[in-house]
Design an enzyme around this catalytic site. Sequence first.
Site, PDB file in Angstrom:
ATOM      1  N   LYS A 138     -13.209  -0.965  -0.663  1.00  0.00           N
ATOM      2  CA  LYS A 138     -12.445  -0.278   0.390  1.00  0.00           C
ATOM      3  C   LYS A 138     -11.925   1.060  -0.112  1.00  0.00           C
ATOM      4  O   LYS A 138     -12.034   2.077   0.587  1.00  0.00           O
ATOM      5  CB  LYS A 138     -11.302  -1.193   0.844  1.00  0.00           C
ATOM      6  CG  LYS A 138     -10.505  -0.653   2.007  1.00  0.00           C
ATOM      7  CD  LYS A 138      -9.929  -1.764   2.874  1.00  0.00           C
ATOM      8  CE  LYS A 138      -8.850  -2.584   2.208  1.00  0.00           C
ATOM      9  NZ  LYS A 138      -7.592  -1.837   2.025  1.00  0.00           N
ATOM     10  N   ARG A 149     -12.529   7.085   0.268  1.00  0.00           N
ATOM     11  CA  ARG A 149     -12.637   8.357  -0.460  1.00  0.00           C
ATOM     12  C   ARG A 149     -13.997   9.004  -0.245  1.00  0.00           C
ATOM     13  O   ARG A 149     -14.109  10.235  -0.170  1.00  0.00           O
ATOM     14  CB  ARG A 149     -12.362   8.111  -1.953  1.00  0.00           C
ATOM     15  CG  ARG A 149     -10.877   7.834  -2.244  1.00  0.00           C
ATOM     16  CD  ARG A 149     -10.688   7.150  -3.569  1.00  0.00           C
ATOM     17  NE  ARG A 149      -9.306   7.002  -3.987  1.00  0.00           N
ATOM     18  CZ  ARG A 149      -8.471   6.041  -3.577  1.00  0.00           C
ATOM     19  NH1 ARG A 149      -8.864   5.151  -2.692  1.00  0.00           N
ATOM     20  NH2 ARG A 149      -7.230   5.981  -4.042  1.00  0.00           N
ATOM     21  N   ARG A 185       5.583   0.729   7.370  1.00  0.00           N
ATOM     22  CA  ARG A 185       5.430   0.981   5.935  1.00  0.00           C
ATOM     23  C   ARG A 185       5.969   2.359   5.529  1.00  0.00           C
ATOM     24  O   ARG A 185       5.906   3.313   6.303  1.00  0.00           O
ATOM     25  CB  ARG A 185       3.950   0.827   5.540  1.00  0.00           C
ATOM     26  CG  ARG A 185       3.490  -0.606   5.781  1.00  0.00           C
ATOM     27  CD  ARG A 185       2.065  -0.829   5.402  1.00  0.00           C
ATOM     28  NE  ARG A 185       1.835  -0.710   3.979  1.00  0.00           N
ATOM     29  CZ  ARG A 185       0.629  -0.765   3.420  1.00  0.00           C
ATOM     30  NH1 ARG A 185      -0.452  -0.906   4.176  1.00  0.00           N
ATOM     31  NH2 ARG A 185       0.497  -0.658   2.128  1.00  0.00           N
ATOM     32  N   SER A 224       1.344   4.154  -7.981  1.00  0.00           N
ATOM     33  CA  SER A 224       0.624   4.102  -6.702  1.00  0.00           C
ATOM     34  C   SER A 224      -0.543   5.062  -6.711  1.00  0.00           C
ATOM     35  O   SER A 224      -0.362   6.283  -6.777  1.00  0.00           O
ATOM     36  CB  SER A 224       1.563   4.452  -5.545  1.00  0.00           C
ATOM     37  OG  SER A 224       0.798   4.706  -4.383  1.00  0.00           O
ATOM     38  N   GLN A 233      -2.349   5.569  -4.189  1.00  0.00           N
ATOM     39  CA  GLN A 233      -2.329   6.293  -2.911  1.00  0.00           C
ATOM     40  C   GLN A 233      -1.501   7.569  -3.031  1.00  0.00           C
ATOM     41  O   GLN A 233      -1.909   8.627  -2.547  1.00  0.00           O
ATOM     42  CB  GLN A 233      -1.756   5.403  -1.812  1.00  0.00           C
ATOM     43  CG  GLN A 233      -2.670   4.222  -1.472  1.00  0.00           C
ATOM     44  CD  GLN A 233      -2.078   3.302  -0.432  1.00  0.00           C
ATOM     45  OE1 GLN A 233      -0.947   3.503   0.027  1.00  0.00           O
ATOM     46  NE2 GLN A 233      -2.833   2.285  -0.052  1.00  0.00           N
ATOM     47  N   ASP A 251      -3.478  -5.940  -5.395  1.00  0.00           N
ATOM     48  CA  ASP A 251      -3.836  -6.616  -4.137  1.00  0.00           C
ATOM     49  C   ASP A 251      -4.196  -8.082  -4.346  1.00  0.00           C
ATOM     50  O   ASP A 251      -4.496  -8.786  -3.380  1.00  0.00           O
ATOM     51  CB  ASP A 251      -5.016  -5.888  -3.479  1.00  0.00           C
ATOM     52  CG  ASP A 251      -4.619  -4.505  -3.003  1.00  0.00           C
ATOM     53  OD1 ASP A 251      -3.439  -4.305  -2.667  1.00  0.00           O
ATOM     54  OD2 ASP A 251      -5.499  -3.614  -2.958  1.00  0.00           O
ATOM     55  N   LYS A 272       3.466  -3.847   1.227  1.00  0.00           N
ATOM     56  CA  LYS A 272       2.033  -3.860   1.547  1.00  0.00           C
ATOM     57  C   LYS A 272       1.849  -4.118   3.053  1.00  0.00           C
ATOM     58  O   LYS A 272       2.781  -3.938   3.807  1.00  0.00           O
ATOM     59  CB  LYS A 272       1.318  -4.907   0.693  1.00  0.00           C
ATOM     60  CG  LYS A 272       1.321  -4.561  -0.796  1.00  0.00           C
ATOM     61  CD  LYS A 272       0.512  -3.309  -1.050  1.00  0.00           C
ATOM     62  CE  LYS A 272       0.555  -2.884  -2.497  1.00  0.00           C
ATOM     63  NZ  LYS A 272      -0.085  -1.580  -2.708  1.00  0.00           N
ATOM     64  N   ARG A 308       4.410  -9.010   1.082  1.00  0.00           N
ATOM     65  CA  ARG A 308       3.494 -10.006   0.514  1.00  0.00           C
ATOM     66  C   ARG A 308       4.178 -10.989  -0.430  1.00  0.00           C
ATOM     67  O   ARG A 308       3.651 -12.066  -0.650  1.00  0.00           O
ATOM     68  CB  ARG A 308       2.353  -9.315  -0.240  1.00  0.00           C
ATOM     69  CG  ARG A 308       1.201  -9.054   0.637  1.00  0.00           C
ATOM     70  CD  ARG A 308      -0.032  -8.613  -0.125  1.00  0.00           C
ATOM     71  NE  ARG A 308      -0.979  -8.153   0.877  1.00  0.00           N
ATOM     72  CZ  ARG A 308      -1.901  -7.246   0.671  1.00  0.00           C
ATOM     73  NH1 ARG A 308      -2.015  -6.691  -0.518  1.00  0.00           N
ATOM     74  NH2 ARG A 308      -2.717  -6.895   1.643  1.00  0.00           N
TER      75      ARG A 308
HETATM   76  C1  S3P Z   1      -5.181   1.710  -2.879  1.00  0.00           C
HETATM   77  C2  S3P Z   1      -4.070   1.647  -3.683  1.00  0.00           C
HETATM   78  C3  S3P Z   1      -3.147   0.495  -3.690  1.00  0.00           C
HETATM   79  C4  S3P Z   1      -3.746  -0.738  -3.041  1.00  0.00           C
HETATM   80  C5  S3P Z   1      -4.453  -0.412  -1.761  1.00  0.00           C
HETATM   81  C6  S3P Z   1      -5.571   0.593  -1.991  1.00  0.00           C
HETATM   82  C7  S3P Z   1      -6.030   2.913  -2.922  1.00  0.00           C
HETATM   83  O1  S3P Z   1      -1.985   0.845  -2.977  1.00  0.00           O
HETATM   84  O2  S3P Z   1      -2.742  -1.705  -2.786  1.00  0.00           O
HETATM   85  O3  S3P Z   1      -5.012  -1.590  -1.178  1.00  0.00           O
HETATM   86  O4  S3P Z   1      -7.165   2.886  -2.386  1.00  0.00           O
HETATM   87  O5  S3P Z   1      -5.594   3.923  -3.493  1.00  0.00           O
HETATM   88  P1  S3P Z   1      -0.714   1.600  -3.677  1.00  0.00           P
HETATM   89  O6  S3P Z   1      -1.115   2.975  -4.008  1.00  0.00           O
HETATM   90  O7  S3P Z   1       0.374   1.555  -2.636  1.00  0.00           O
HETATM   91  O8  S3P Z   1      -0.391   0.758  -4.880  1.00  0.00           O
END
Ligand code: S3P
Length: 450
Positions: free
Chosen positions: A30, A35, A131, A176, A178, A328, A355, A359
């Site tokens: 995913k 990306r 969120r 993180s 993200q 995750d 999340k 969770r």
């Molecule tokens: C992800 C980063 C993680 C993960 C998410 C996918 C990503 O989140 O939990 O399912 O693709 O960068 P966080 O950045 O909030 O840890």
Amino acid sequence: MQDASQSTRPLRAARPQQGLTGDITVPGDKSISHRALMFGALAVGETRIEGLLEGEDVLRTAAAMRALGAEVERLGPGRWRVAGRGVGGLIEPADVLDMGNSGTAARLICGLLAGHPIFAVLTGDASLRKRPMRRVTDPLAASGARFSSREGGRLPLAVEGAKNPLPLDYRLPVASAQVKSAVLLAGLCARGTTRVEEPEATRDHTENMLRHFGATVRVTVQGSGRVIELDGQPELTAAPITVPGDPSSAAFPLVAALLVPGSRLTVRGVGLNPLRTGLFTTLREMGADLAVTNERTEGGEPVGDITATHSALHAVEVPPERAPSMIDEYPILAVAAACATGTSRFRGLAELRVKESDRLAATIALLAANGVAARAEGDDLVMERNGAPPAGGGTVVTHMDHRIAMSALVMGLASEQPVAVDDSAFIDTSFPDFATLLDRAAGGGAITPA
Ligand code: S3P
């Protein structure tokens, strides 16, 4: 596009007549799929993608890239073509961008929009609208972009991107990928060097793909963390991408095989990026028979086949610094620990509270509904077990969270009594064929409508 929230699909999983066997593949990763579409949209030329995850989260990103002016076309199952607009070339979307259930899509797109002088509004489903988004909008605002949002930084959120974005120098307060990725995506449009410091290393798919498309990225290891530097305003050039199977999806059939007697199941082509494989390390520490074969590199990411054979598991203590590499996977690890002997403690799970659902609470409730007492001690999850199968018999509330739904169904395969979920529809966000695939591996009749 189908919206998972529009139809409720209760399911039930029961102990199968036989173990899980055979050879399967799981959908594309995913994180890498999101990306691939985003970098394809920012590159000059045509990016061909193989193995894209066609789950709802990624389809939201595909729709958003189209709305921002890229050509995004499905050529066949998992085969996609993206004709990009070049860094800085995205156009103003004519309507609100709806990111559905996907935190990754929403947060990374905030970074991408911050560097473009356009106006856009982002929203999502009821789970995503709860969120926190300030973790990206606060650092991105320093680039000159302007954000306004609901109370507490929640979606819907409006962005006015910066005309001349400033490069950011940011130390992540939470581990993180993200947030790191949002800052780096904004940095693509800025003149000068963007710098991100992460106290714990998180998944590095953004850095790998930036390099793959021709950007200059320097990474320095600093203890268990890293410093990442990106030279701004590169010309990104389209490049082919093969998406490996998602280790976070492979986790479910592999744990099911470890827990159901008589199982021996192989998942082929699983991504083995070391920043994603904390679960496999942990399961091995618990005594799991997991064998990796046929290790290779595909599209710049390590990949292998993993065979899980039914194993008697013992309890484990998971250190907090391992959390980013398996963030995750805690709900499914909790199901494994519920079948293990001894006291398990997973440390440092604060991030699980933000999340797709809370969770930590949802995992404890999942276990409690099926006769397993677990508790939160601060940010730790703790349970004591004797190795006997869980009682089962409960109905699990999934709170719009795909991984809670899949974990509960795996628990049903390993419990005395069947386990039901109130709604399996959100599984489509990451693993559309999950129930069919697992049921077939278990010989049929194990996962049925509730
Ligand atoms: C992800 C980063 C993680 C993960 C998410 C996918 C990503 O989140 O939990 O399912 O693709 O960068 P966080 O950045 O909030 O840890």
